[in-house]
Design a protein around this motif. Structure first.
Motif, PDB file in Angstrom:
ATOM      1  N   MET A   1     -23.093 -81.333 111.823  1.00  0.00           N
ATOM      2  CA  MET A   1     -23.304 -81.885 113.143  1.00  0.00           C
ATOM      3  C   MET A   1     -24.807 -82.049 113.385  1.00  0.00           C
ATOM      4  O   MET A   1     -25.588 -81.149 113.128  1.00  0.00           O
ATOM      5  CB  MET A   1     -22.681 -80.953 114.167  1.00  0.00           C
ATOM      6  N   GLN A   2     -25.180 -83.179 113.898  1.00  0.00           N
ATOM      7  CA  GLN A   2     -26.594 -83.448 114.135  1.00  0.00           C
ATOM      8  C   GLN A   2     -27.138 -82.593 115.260  1.00  0.00           C
ATOM      9  O   GLN A   2     -26.502 -82.396 116.289  1.00  0.00           O
ATOM     10  CB  GLN A   2     -26.785 -84.909 114.502  1.00  0.00           C
ATOM     11  N   GLY A   3     -28.355 -82.081 115.054  1.00  0.00           N
ATOM     12  CA  GLY A   3     -29.037 -81.323 116.084  1.00  0.00           C
ATOM     13  C   GLY A   3     -28.536 -79.903 116.250  1.00  0.00           C
ATOM     14  O   GLY A   3     -28.966 -79.198 117.148  1.00  0.00           O
ATOM     15  N   GLU A   4     -27.644 -79.468 115.390  1.00  0.00           N
ATOM     16  CA  GLU A   4     -27.080 -78.125 115.497  1.00  0.00           C
ATOM     17  C   GLU A   4     -28.141 -77.077 115.155  1.00  0.00           C
ATOM     18  O   GLU A   4     -28.864 -77.215 114.175  1.00  0.00           O
ATOM     19  CB  GLU A   4     -25.885 -77.986 114.552  1.00  0.00           C
ATOM     20  N   ASN A   5     -28.209 -76.032 115.967  1.00  0.00           N
ATOM     21  CA  ASN A   5     -29.168 -74.960 115.748  1.00  0.00           C
ATOM     22  C   ASN A   5     -28.642 -74.043 114.646  1.00  0.00           C
ATOM     23  O   ASN A   5     -27.573 -73.470 114.763  1.00  0.00           O
ATOM     24  CB  ASN A   5     -29.368 -74.179 117.045  1.00  0.00           C
ATOM     25  N   HIS A   6     -29.408 -73.894 113.586  1.00  0.00           N
ATOM     26  CA  HIS A   6     -29.024 -73.061 112.449  1.00  0.00           C
ATOM     27  C   HIS A   6     -29.840 -71.774 112.411  1.00  0.00           C
ATOM     28  O   HIS A   6     -30.123 -71.240 111.335  1.00  0.00           O
ATOM     29  CB  HIS A   6     -29.211 -73.824 111.131  1.00  0.00           C
ATOM     30  N   ALA A   7     -30.212 -71.259 113.570  1.00  0.00           N
ATOM     31  CA  ALA A   7     -30.959 -70.002 113.613  1.00  0.00           C
ATOM     32  C   ALA A   7     -30.159 -68.926 112.883  1.00  0.00           C
ATOM     33  O   ALA A   7     -28.929 -68.893 112.937  1.00  0.00           O
ATOM     34  CB  ALA A   7     -31.221 -69.582 115.054  1.00  0.00           C
ATOM     35  N   LEU A   8     -30.862 -68.045 112.207  1.00  0.00           N
ATOM     36  CA  LEU A   8     -30.203 -67.012 111.413  1.00  0.00           C
ATOM     37  C   LEU A   8     -29.233 -66.174 112.242  1.00  0.00           C
ATOM     38  O   LEU A   8     -28.139 -65.857 111.787  1.00  0.00           O
ATOM     39  CB  LEU A   8     -31.242 -66.109 110.755  1.00  0.00           C
ATOM     40  N   VAL A   9     -29.618 -65.818 113.449  1.00  0.00           N
ATOM     41  CA  VAL A   9     -28.733 -64.981 114.269  1.00  0.00           C
ATOM     42  C   VAL A   9     -27.487 -65.727 114.724  1.00  0.00           C
ATOM     43  O   VAL A   9     -26.484 -65.101 115.051  1.00  0.00           O
ATOM     44  CB  VAL A   9     -29.467 -64.374 115.485  1.00  0.00           C
ATOM     45  N   PHE A  10     -27.526 -67.049 114.747  1.00  0.00           N
ATOM     46  CA  PHE A  10     -26.331 -67.834 115.074  1.00  0.00           C
ATOM     47  C   PHE A  10     -25.430 -67.982 113.855  1.00  0.00           C
ATOM     48  O   PHE A  10     -24.209 -67.914 113.965  1.00  0.00           O
ATOM     49  CB  PHE A  10     -26.694 -69.223 115.592  1.00  0.00           C
ATOM     50  N   ASP A  11     -26.043 -68.203 112.698  1.00  0.00           N
ATOM     51  CA  ASP A  11     -25.255 -68.400 111.482  1.00  0.00           C
ATOM     52  C   ASP A  11     -24.758 -67.090 110.885  1.00  0.00           C
ATOM     53  O   ASP A  11     -23.741 -67.069 110.191  1.00  0.00           O
ATOM     54  CB  ASP A  11     -26.064 -69.172 110.444  1.00  0.00           C
ATOM     55  N   PHE A  12     -25.477 -65.996 111.128  1.00  0.00           N
ATOM     56  CA  PHE A  12     -25.090 -64.682 110.590  1.00  0.00           C
ATOM     57  C   PHE A  12     -25.081 -63.632 111.705  1.00  0.00           C
ATOM     58  O   PHE A  12     -25.808 -62.638 111.645  1.00  0.00           O
ATOM     59  CB  PHE A  12     -26.065 -64.242 109.491  1.00  0.00           C
ATOM     60  N   PRO A  13     -24.254 -63.811 112.727  1.00  0.00           N
ATOM     61  CA  PRO A  13     -24.279 -62.870 113.859  1.00  0.00           C
ATOM     62  C   PRO A  13     -23.952 -61.435 113.451  1.00  0.00           C
ATOM     63  O   PRO A  13     -24.429 -60.488 114.070  1.00  0.00           O
ATOM     64  CB  PRO A  13     -23.238 -63.434 114.825  1.00  0.00           C
ATOM     65  N   GLU A  14     -23.173 -61.281 112.386  1.00  0.00           N
ATOM     66  CA  GLU A  14     -22.815 -59.936 111.919  1.00  0.00           C
ATOM     67  C   GLU A  14     -24.016 -59.199 111.312  1.00  0.00           C
ATOM     68  O   GLU A  14     -23.967 -57.988 111.114  1.00  0.00           O
ATOM     69  CB  GLU A  14     -21.661 -60.002 110.912  1.00  0.00           C
ATOM     70  N   HIS A  15     -25.089 -59.929 111.035  1.00  0.00           N
ATOM     71  CA  HIS A  15     -26.297 -59.339 110.443  1.00  0.00           C
ATOM     72  C   HIS A  15     -27.464 -59.305 111.430  1.00  0.00           C
ATOM     73  O   HIS A  15     -28.616 -59.141 111.017  1.00  0.00           O
ATOM     74  CB  HIS A  15     -26.715 -60.121 109.195  1.00  0.00           C
ATOM     75  N   ARG A  16     -27.168 -59.439 112.700  1.00  0.00           N
ATOM     76  CA  ARG A  16     -28.221 -59.509 113.719  1.00  0.00           C
ATOM     77  C   ARG A  16     -29.202 -58.334 113.620  1.00  0.00           C
ATOM     78  O   ARG A  16     -30.417 -58.520 113.638  1.00  0.00           O
ATOM     79  CB  ARG A  16     -27.597 -59.557 115.109  1.00  0.00           C
ATOM     80  N   ASP A  17     -28.694 -57.115 113.491  1.00  0.00           N
ATOM     81  CA  ASP A  17     -29.572 -55.942 113.418  1.00  0.00           C
ATOM     82  C   ASP A  17     -30.401 -55.943 112.139  1.00  0.00           C
ATOM     83  O   ASP A  17     -31.585 -55.591 112.161  1.00  0.00           O
ATOM     84  CB  ASP A  17     -28.756 -54.648 113.512  1.00  0.00           C
ATOM     85  N   ARG A  18     -29.794 -56.346 111.030  1.00  0.00           N
ATOM     86  CA  ARG A  18     -30.536 -56.406 109.760  1.00  0.00           C
ATOM     87  C   ARG A  18     -31.636 -57.464 109.825  1.00  0.00           C
ATOM     88  O   ARG A  18     -32.727 -57.258 109.302  1.00  0.00           O
ATOM     89  CB  ARG A  18     -29.595 -56.733 108.604  1.00  0.00           C
ATOM     90  N   ILE A  19     -31.314 -58.595 110.419  1.00  0.00           N
ATOM     91  CA  ILE A  19     -32.312 -59.657 110.555  1.00  0.00           C
ATOM     92  C   ILE A  19     -33.523 -59.122 111.320  1.00  0.00           C
ATOM     93  O   ILE A  19     -34.664 -59.275 110.881  1.00  0.00           O
ATOM     94  CB  ILE A  19     -31.717 -60.900 111.261  1.00  0.00           C
ATOM     95  N   HIS A  20     -33.266 -58.477 112.426  1.00  0.00           N
ATOM     96  CA  HIS A  20     -34.357 -57.932 113.237  1.00  0.00           C
ATOM     97  C   HIS A  20     -35.146 -56.896 112.435  1.00  0.00           C
ATOM     98  O   HIS A  20     -36.388 -56.915 112.427  1.00  0.00           O
ATOM     99  CB  HIS A  20     -33.804 -57.316 114.519  1.00  0.00           C
ATOM    100  N   HIS A  21     -34.447 -55.989 111.762  1.00  0.00           N
ATOM    101  CA  HIS A  21     -35.109 -54.943 110.984  1.00  0.00           C
ATOM    102  C   HIS A  21     -35.980 -55.549 109.871  1.00  0.00           C
ATOM    103  O   HIS A  21     -37.142 -55.155 109.703  1.00  0.00           O
ATOM    104  CB  HIS A  21     -34.072 -54.000 110.375  1.00  0.00           C
ATOM    105  N   LEU A  22     -35.416 -56.485 109.118  1.00  0.00           N
ATOM    106  CA  LEU A  22     -36.165 -57.076 108.010  1.00  0.00           C
ATOM    107  C   LEU A  22     -37.358 -57.895 108.495  1.00  0.00           C
ATOM    108  O   LEU A  22     -38.407 -57.904 107.844  1.00  0.00           O
ATOM    109  CB  LEU A  22     -35.243 -57.921 107.133  1.00  0.00           C
ATOM    110  N   LYS A  23     -37.216 -58.551 109.623  1.00  0.00           N
ATOM    111  CA  LYS A  23     -38.356 -59.296 110.174  1.00  0.00           C
ATOM    112  C   LYS A  23     -39.496 -58.357 110.546  1.00  0.00           C
ATOM    113  O   LYS A  23     -40.656 -58.729 110.486  1.00  0.00           O
ATOM    114  CB  LYS A  23     -37.930 -60.095 111.413  1.00  0.00           C
ATOM    115  N   GLN A  24     -39.154 -57.129 110.908  1.00  0.00           N
ATOM    116  CA  GLN A  24     -40.169 -56.154 111.297  1.00  0.00           C
ATOM    117  C   GLN A  24     -40.768 -55.410 110.106  1.00  0.00           C
ATOM    118  O   GLN A  24     -41.923 -54.994 110.161  1.00  0.00           O
ATOM    119  CB  GLN A  24     -39.559 -55.127 112.270  1.00  0.00           C
ATOM    120  N   HIS A  25     -39.973 -55.228 109.032  1.00  0.00           N
ATOM    121  CA  HIS A  25     -40.390 -54.319 107.964  1.00  0.00           C
ATOM    122  C   HIS A  25     -40.499 -54.938 106.573  1.00  0.00           C
ATOM    123  O   HIS A  25     -40.889 -54.227 105.643  1.00  0.00           O
ATOM    124  CB  HIS A  25     -39.423 -53.130 107.904  1.00  0.00           C
TER     125      HIS A  25
END
Length: 79
Positions: A1-25
């Protein structure tokens, strides 16, 4: 779909905490995530504003975004 947001937290909501942790560390994850976000934002901008772009360039950008997403997902999966 055109213009669809593919942000990591949208595409991998089950990994939201890991995404945040890895971005920090994890500097490598942080850098790839930043590049991914910038590229996704650029692609969506081109799509939503219907800015003429050659198919080759557009395909290359989407391929690069997919490659980054695969690398980021692998890191999420194995962390």
């Amino acid at each position: 779909m055109q213009g669809e947001n593919h942000a990591l937290v949208f595409d991998f909501p089950e990994h939201r905490d890991r995404i945040h942790h890895l971005k920090q560390h994890d500097p490598a994850f942080q850098l790839d995530a930043h590049r991914y976000h910038q590229l996704d934002h650029h692609i969506r901008g081109l799509e939503m504003n219907q800015i003429p772009t050659s198919d080759d360039v557009f395909t290359a950008m989407k391929r690069q975004r997919a490659h980054l997403k695969d690398r980021l997902y692998e890191k999420l999966r194995t962390h």
